[in-house]
Scaffold this motif. Structure first.
Motif, PDB file in Angstrom:
ATOM      1  N   ARG A 101       0.830  -1.210   0.000  1.00  0.00           N
ATOM      2  CA  ARG A 101       0.000   0.000   0.000  1.00  0.00           C
ATOM      3  C   ARG A 101       0.869   1.266   0.000  1.00  0.00           C
ATOM      4  O   ARG A 101       0.611   2.222  -0.720  1.00  0.00           O
ATOM      5  CB  ARG A 101      -0.916  -0.020   1.238  1.00  0.00           C
ATOM      6  CG  ARG A 101      -1.800   1.192   1.399  1.00  0.00           C
ATOM      7  CD  ARG A 101      -3.002   1.182   0.456  1.00  0.00           C
ATOM      8  NE  ARG A 101      -2.691   1.903  -0.771  1.00  0.00           N
ATOM      9  CZ  ARG A 101      -3.136   1.586  -1.994  1.00  0.00           C
ATOM     10  NH1 ARG A 101      -3.906   0.549  -2.164  1.00  0.00           N
ATOM     11  NH2 ARG A 101      -2.817   2.271  -3.048  1.00  0.00           N
ATOM     12  N   GLN A 136       0.362  -8.296  -4.313  1.00  0.00           N
ATOM     13  CA  GLN A 136      -0.508  -7.225  -3.828  1.00  0.00           C
ATOM     14  C   GLN A 136      -0.360  -5.972  -4.675  1.00  0.00           C
ATOM     15  O   GLN A 136      -1.345  -5.299  -4.976  1.00  0.00           O
ATOM     16  CB  GLN A 136      -0.193  -6.922  -2.360  1.00  0.00           C
ATOM     17  CG  GLN A 136      -0.561  -8.057  -1.423  1.00  0.00           C
ATOM     18  CD  GLN A 136       0.004  -7.857  -0.023  1.00  0.00           C
ATOM     19  OE1 GLN A 136       0.455  -6.774   0.328  1.00  0.00           O
ATOM     20  NE2 GLN A 136      -0.017  -8.907   0.773  1.00  0.00           N
ATOM     21  N   GLU A 139      -2.030  -6.528  -8.070  1.00  0.00           N
ATOM     22  CA  GLU A 139      -3.488  -6.535  -7.947  1.00  0.00           C
ATOM     23  C   GLU A 139      -4.067  -5.119  -7.888  1.00  0.00           C
ATOM     24  O   GLU A 139      -5.152  -4.863  -8.395  1.00  0.00           O
ATOM     25  CB  GLU A 139      -3.873  -7.298  -6.678  1.00  0.00           C
ATOM     26  CG  GLU A 139      -5.360  -7.387  -6.444  1.00  0.00           C
ATOM     27  CD  GLU A 139      -5.677  -8.115  -5.150  1.00  0.00           C
ATOM     28  OE1 GLU A 139      -6.534  -7.613  -4.397  1.00  0.00           O
ATOM     29  OE2 GLU A 139      -5.074  -9.174  -4.896  1.00  0.00           O
ATOM     30  N   LYS A 140      -3.322  -4.176  -7.296  1.00  0.00           N
ATOM     31  CA  LYS A 140      -3.886  -2.851  -7.023  1.00  0.00           C
ATOM     32  C   LYS A 140      -3.258  -1.701  -7.811  1.00  0.00           C
ATOM     33  O   LYS A 140      -3.694  -0.568  -7.683  1.00  0.00           O
ATOM     34  CB  LYS A 140      -3.780  -2.566  -5.534  1.00  0.00           C
ATOM     35  CG  LYS A 140      -4.603  -3.544  -4.725  1.00  0.00           C
ATOM     36  CD  LYS A 140      -4.499  -3.316  -3.254  1.00  0.00           C
ATOM     37  CE  LYS A 140      -5.424  -4.306  -2.567  1.00  0.00           C
ATOM     38  NZ  LYS A 140      -5.036  -4.654  -1.266  1.00  0.00           N
ATOM     39  N   THR A 141      -2.251  -1.976  -8.609  1.00  0.00           N
ATOM     40  CA  THR A 141      -1.558  -0.896  -9.304  1.00  0.00           C
ATOM     41  C   THR A 141      -2.403  -0.268 -10.407  1.00  0.00           C
ATOM     42  O   THR A 141      -3.275  -0.917 -10.982  1.00  0.00           O
ATOM     43  CB  THR A 141      -0.220  -1.383  -9.891  1.00  0.00           C
ATOM     44  OG1 THR A 141       0.502  -0.258 -10.371  1.00  0.00           O
ATOM     45  CG2 THR A 141      -0.432  -2.382 -11.008  1.00  0.00           C
ATOM     46  N   LYS A 142      -2.103   1.003 -10.678  1.00  0.00           N
ATOM     47  CA  LYS A 142      -2.735   1.719 -11.787  1.00  0.00           C
ATOM     48  C   LYS A 142      -1.712   2.000 -12.885  1.00  0.00           C
ATOM     49  O   LYS A 142      -2.055   2.556 -13.922  1.00  0.00           O
ATOM     50  CB  LYS A 142      -3.316   3.044 -11.286  1.00  0.00           C
ATOM     51  CG  LYS A 142      -4.439   2.869 -10.303  1.00  0.00           C
ATOM     52  CD  LYS A 142      -4.907   4.200  -9.772  1.00  0.00           C
ATOM     53  CE  LYS A 142      -5.964   3.980  -8.700  1.00  0.00           C
ATOM     54  NZ  LYS A 142      -6.290   5.213  -7.986  1.00  0.00           N
TER      55      LYS A 142
END
Length: 152
Positions: A101, A136, A139-142
């Motif tokens: 995060r 992780q 999965e969440k990167t832009k």
């Protein structure tokens, strides 16, 4: 791509990640920032052979219970990693928190175009319970992530 963020953990394979990420960034003419997230102080107690000019810490030199001293150890590691590249334009950023995060938050803040990070094996149980930081992030990167496969 103008900005490449290279994520380092405290592990000797980080040298491969730094070298690969820096080489890629230079080919693109991109700005480089090394980022290290201080999340689990236990990693800094592991005694590795020196890597990227970092000798590690002396158990008698720091008190692992003092957060400011641990931050200094992490800053020293990040400084040595940057010195390893012998490029005064390389930026550095030390952050604290959940690794994935915090890395993604800083990539957004710095406006990175690419994140470079390594993958190295973890125990089956660790992967099962926590997943990996790489998973992780993916999965969440832009933004795109360049994964450097490294083995112990």
């Amino acid at each position: 791509m103008k900005k490449v963020l290279i994520a380092l953990d405290y592990h000797p394979v980080s040298e491969e990640v730094v070298n690969a990420g820096y080489e890629l960034a230079k080919k693109m003419g991109a700005e480089v920032c090394l980022v290290h997230v201080l999340s689990d102080v236990a990693y800094y107690g592991i005694q590795y052979q020196p890597f990227m000019g970092y000798e590690g810490y002396s158990e008698t030199a720091i008190d692992l219970n003092v957060a400011s001293e641990m931050r200094q150890v992490a800053e020293d590691y990040l400084d040595k990693a940057a010195e390893h590249l012998n490029d005064e334009k390389v930026g550095k950023h030390l952050a604290e928190g959940d690794t994935a995060r915090t890395l993604l938050d800083y990539a957004d803040e710095w406006q990175a175009d690419l994140i470079v990070m390594g993958t190295h094996s973890h125990s089956f149980l660790e992967k099962l319970i926590m997943g990996t930081v790489a998973a992780q992030v993916l999965e969440k990167t832009k933004i795109p992530v360049y994964m450097v496969p490294v083995k112990k």
